[in-house]
Design a protein around this motif. Structure first.
Motif, mmCIF file in Angstrom:
data_model
loop_
_atom_site.group_PDB
_atom_site.id
_atom_site.type_symbol
_atom_site.label_atom_id
_atom_site.label_comp_id
_atom_site.label_asym_id
_atom_site.label_seq_id
_atom_site.Cartn_x
_atom_site.Cartn_y
_atom_site.Cartn_z
ATOM 1 N N MET A 1 0.845 -1.199 0.000
ATOM 2 C CA MET A 1 0.000 0.000 0.000
ATOM 3 C C MET A 1 0.882 1.251 0.000
ATOM 4 O O MET A 1 1.878 1.318 0.710
ATOM 5 C CB MET A 1 -0.928 0.004 1.226
ATOM 6 N N LEU A 2 0.503 2.217 -0.786
ATOM 7 C CA LEU A 2 1.264 3.457 -0.907
ATOM 8 C C LEU A 2 1.244 4.243 0.398
ATOM 9 O O LEU A 2 0.197 4.387 1.029
ATOM 10 C CB LEU A 2 0.649 4.302 -2.028
ATOM 11 N N THR A 3 2.407 4.735 0.829
ATOM 12 C CA THR A 3 2.473 5.581 2.008
ATOM 13 C C THR A 3 2.302 7.031 1.586
ATOM 14 O O THR A 3 2.423 7.379 0.399
ATOM 15 C CB THR A 3 3.813 5.428 2.734
ATOM 16 N N SER A 14 5.579 18.268 -1.136
ATOM 17 C CA SER A 14 6.050 17.870 0.186
ATOM 18 C C SER A 14 4.998 17.007 0.872
ATOM 19 O O SER A 14 3.808 17.034 0.516
ATOM 20 C CB SER A 14 6.328 19.107 1.045
ATOM 21 N N VAL A 15 5.442 16.234 1.881
ATOM 22 C CA VAL A 15 4.503 15.426 2.666
ATOM 23 C C VAL A 15 3.486 16.331 3.348
ATOM 24 O O VAL A 15 2.306 15.997 3.446
ATOM 25 C CB VAL A 15 5.258 14.581 3.711
ATOM 26 N N SER A 16 3.944 17.504 3.794
ATOM 27 C CA SER A 16 3.051 18.452 4.453
ATOM 28 C C SER A 16 1.950 18.912 3.502
ATOM 29 O O SER A 16 0.776 18.992 3.889
ATOM 30 C CB SER A 16 3.848 19.660 4.957
ATOM 31 N N THR A 17 2.305 19.184 2.239
ATOM 32 C CA THR A 17 1.306 19.626 1.257
ATOM 33 C C THR A 17 0.301 18.515 0.978
ATOM 34 O O THR A 17 -0.906 18.761 0.893
ATOM 35 C CB THR A 17 1.995 20.062 -0.045
ATOM 36 N N ALA A 18 0.800 17.282 0.852
ATOM 37 C CA ALA A 18 -0.099 16.157 0.619
ATOM 38 C C ALA A 18 -1.064 15.979 1.787
ATOM 39 O O ALA A 18 -2.263 15.750 1.597
ATOM 40 C CB ALA A 18 0.715 14.889 0.398
ATOM 41 N N SER A 19 -0.548 16.099 2.991
ATOM 42 C CA SER A 19 -1.392 15.956 4.180
ATOM 43 C C SER A 19 -2.454 17.044 4.235
ATOM 44 O O SER A 19 -3.624 16.774 4.536
ATOM 45 C CB SER A 19 -0.515 16.005 5.432
ATOM 46 N N LYS A 20 -2.055 18.286 3.924
ATOM 47 C CA LYS A 20 -3.020 19.398 3.943
ATOM 48 C C LYS A 20 -4.078 19.236 2.869
ATOM 49 O O LYS A 20 -5.244 19.616 3.057
ATOM 50 C CB LYS A 20 -2.280 20.725 3.769
ATOM 51 N N ALA A 21 -3.713 18.661 1.730
ATOM 52 C CA ALA A 21 -4.690 18.437 0.664
ATOM 53 C C ALA A 21 -5.794 17.494 1.134
ATOM 54 O O ALA A 21 -6.980 17.725 0.893
ATOM 55 C CB ALA A 21 -3.988 17.861 -0.568
ATOM 56 N N PHE A 22 -5.382 16.425 1.818
ATOM 57 C CA PHE A 22 -6.362 15.437 2.274
ATOM 58 C C PHE A 22 -7.183 15.921 3.471
ATOM 59 O O PHE A 22 -8.257 15.393 3.736
ATOM 60 C CB PHE A 22 -5.657 14.120 2.621
ATOM 61 N N SER A 23 -6.701 16.922 4.184
ATOM 62 C CA SER A 23 -7.451 17.439 5.328
ATOM 63 C C SER A 23 -8.366 18.591 4.950
ATOM 64 O O SER A 23 -9.071 19.133 5.801
ATOM 65 C CB SER A 23 -6.484 17.894 6.429
ATOM 66 N N ILE A 36 -3.067 15.577 -6.611
ATOM 67 C CA ILE A 36 -2.730 14.623 -5.542
ATOM 68 C C ILE A 36 -3.828 13.572 -5.393
ATOM 69 O O ILE A 36 -3.556 12.371 -5.280
ATOM 70 C CB ILE A 36 -2.515 15.379 -4.208
ATOM 71 N N PHE A 37 -5.091 14.024 -5.441
ATOM 72 C CA PHE A 37 -6.215 13.096 -5.318
ATOM 73 C C PHE A 37 -6.216 12.095 -6.476
ATOM 74 O O PHE A 37 -6.520 10.910 -6.296
ATOM 75 C CB PHE A 37 -7.543 13.861 -5.302
ATOM 76 N N GLY A 38 -5.903 12.566 -7.681
ATOM 77 C CA GLY A 38 -5.895 11.694 -8.844
ATOM 78 C C GLY A 38 -4.886 10.569 -8.707
ATOM 79 O O GLY A 38 -5.176 9.405 -9.036
ATOM 80 N N ILE A 39 -3.705 10.895 -8.197
ATOM 81 C CA ILE A 39 -2.685 9.858 -7.988
ATOM 82 C C ILE A 39 -3.135 8.878 -6.908
ATOM 83 O O ILE A 39 -2.961 7.656 -7.036
ATOM 84 C CB ILE A 39 -1.336 10.507 -7.614
ATOM 85 N N ALA A 40 -3.743 9.410 -5.839
ATOM 86 C CA ALA A 40 -4.216 8.550 -4.756
ATOM 87 C C ALA A 40 -5.286 7.580 -5.258
ATOM 88 O O ALA A 40 -5.284 6.393 -4.898
ATOM 89 C CB ALA A 40 -4.757 9.402 -3.618
ATOM 90 N N ARG A 41 -6.181 8.077 -6.112
ATOM 91 C CA ARG A 41 -7.219 7.197 -6.660
ATOM 92 C C ARG A 41 -6.609 6.149 -7.578
ATOM 93 O O ARG A 41 -7.038 4.990 -7.601
ATOM 94 C CB ARG A 41 -8.266 8.031 -7.399
ATOM 95 N N CYS A 45 -5.670 4.410 -2.834
ATOM 96 C CA CYS A 45 -5.473 4.759 -1.420
ATOM 97 C C CYS A 45 -6.103 6.104 -1.049
ATOM 98 O O CYS A 45 -5.743 6.694 -0.028
ATOM 99 C CB CYS A 45 -3.980 4.768 -1.085
ATOM 100 N N PHE A 46 -7.047 6.565 -1.861
ATOM 101 C CA PHE A 46 -7.673 7.863 -1.576
ATOM 102 C C PHE A 46 -8.376 7.843 -0.218
ATOM 103 O O PHE A 46 -8.182 8.726 0.621
ATOM 104 C CB PHE A 46 -8.659 8.228 -2.684
#
Length: 319
Positions: A1-3, A14-23, A36-41, A45-46
């Motif tokens: 599973m993708l981290t 950055s990890v911070s930007t990815a985290s803020k996108a999901f929040s 970011i959402f497109g890659i997660a889907r 792992c969205f």
């Protein structure tokens, strides 16, 4: 599973930007968020990372069933109060199972992340304290953990019994079903308090419910050839069936048998004859329940009791 860190590298952020996108943070622009959402889907792992707070309060409402006017009236009234405050609602039923009721409370609390839970006529207490407001409406038992609001039918039933005594009525029956045992016990207690003699032949508990139950219970009284001057029904639907049975036997309501319902459904005043009933003030109960949810006071184990009222209408008038 993708981290999350690997996802951030794939998106070149950055990890911070990815985290803020999901929040749901406004610090991330929509173009970057969607990338970011497109890659997660794409990597499936969205849902794993998405944790943005839904902009409305989500309230779960649990009831024993959706049949009959009693529960639908409570549900629609609670819905009106909460939707005015921009809440979203989820509904579930238990089919009168205490175990299913507990399982649903646990599901909504631990897995659905709702903001509050309202249980109508709960069959059992909670297993412990919850960090969201939980409100019991007309509980069958006192709760050590939930905010409870309930109607006391005692005052209204005593008023109706006093009315019968004043009119010289000393023969009063009761018809109910398996789920109305508490109302039967209240009826028997009030009759004793009022000095009206209890005749076991005039108390009928039927296996059927709603209008059919009322009709069959009344048929049983007719078959016993021992009729009361007045009959108290466990709820209005049963009273409607009882009245139809009385008419089918060629008698009149209230001239021959006076009929009283309980819960005072919307249509009670518009039946023929208009049905007398005991009103539990559903509007006020639902207002208090919604207020407890919105104010988060459902976390406090407090009890609010509202007195009922006797709605005298033609079906119970004794001249």
């Amino acid at each position: 599973m993708l981290t999350l860190s690997k996802l951030a590298r794939l998106a070149n952020v950055s990890v911070s930007t990815a985290s803020k996108a999901f929040s749901g943070s406004t610090e991330v622009n929509e173009e970057t968020r969607e990338m970011i959402f497109g890659i997660a889907r794409q990597y499936g792992c969205f849902k794993k990372f998405y944790n943005a707070k839904y902009p409305k309060l989500v309230i779960a409402i649990i009831a024993p069933e959706l049949r009959g006017a009693y529960y639908t009236r409570y549900l629609s009234c609670i819905q009106d109060n909460l939707e005015r405050e921009n809440c979203e609602l989820c509904f579930s039923t238990t089919n009168f199972s205490g175990e299913k009721e507990k399982a649903l409370v646990e599901y909504y609390y631990r897995h659905s992340n709702v903001d509050g839970i309202i249980v109508i006529n709960p069959q059992s207490d909670l297993d412990g304290h919850y960090e969201i407001p939980v409100v019991f409406v007309n509980p069958l038992c006192r709760s050590a953990y939930a905010f409870s609001v309930e109607s006391d039918l005692g005052p209204a039933l005593r008023e109706s019994a006093a009315y019968l005594r004043k009119k010289g009525v000393d023969s009063v029956g009761f018809i109910g079903e398996a789920l109305t045992e508490r109302k039967q016990q209240l009826f028997e207690r009030v009759m004793r308090e009022t000095g009206i003699a209890l005749d076991e032949r005039l108390v009928v508990v039927t296996e059927r419910r709603f209008e059919e139950g009322g009709y069959r219970a009344m048929e049983q009284l007719f078959s016993g050839k021992h009729l009361p001057r007045a009959i108290v029904c466990a709820y209005d639907n049963m009273a409607v069936g009882a009245i139809r049975c009385i008419f089918d036997h060629g008698l009149r309501v209230p001239e021959d048998i006076a009929v009283l319902g309980m819960d005072d459904n919307f249509e009670a005043a518009y039946l023929n004859p208009p049905l007398a009933s005991l009103s539990s003030d559903t509007g006020e109960l639902c207002r208090i329940a919604a207020e407890a949810i919105l104010n988060q006071s459902g976390q406090a184990a407090a009890q609010h009791v509202i007195a009922s009222s006797f709605k005298l209408r033609r079906s119970f008038e004794i001249l």
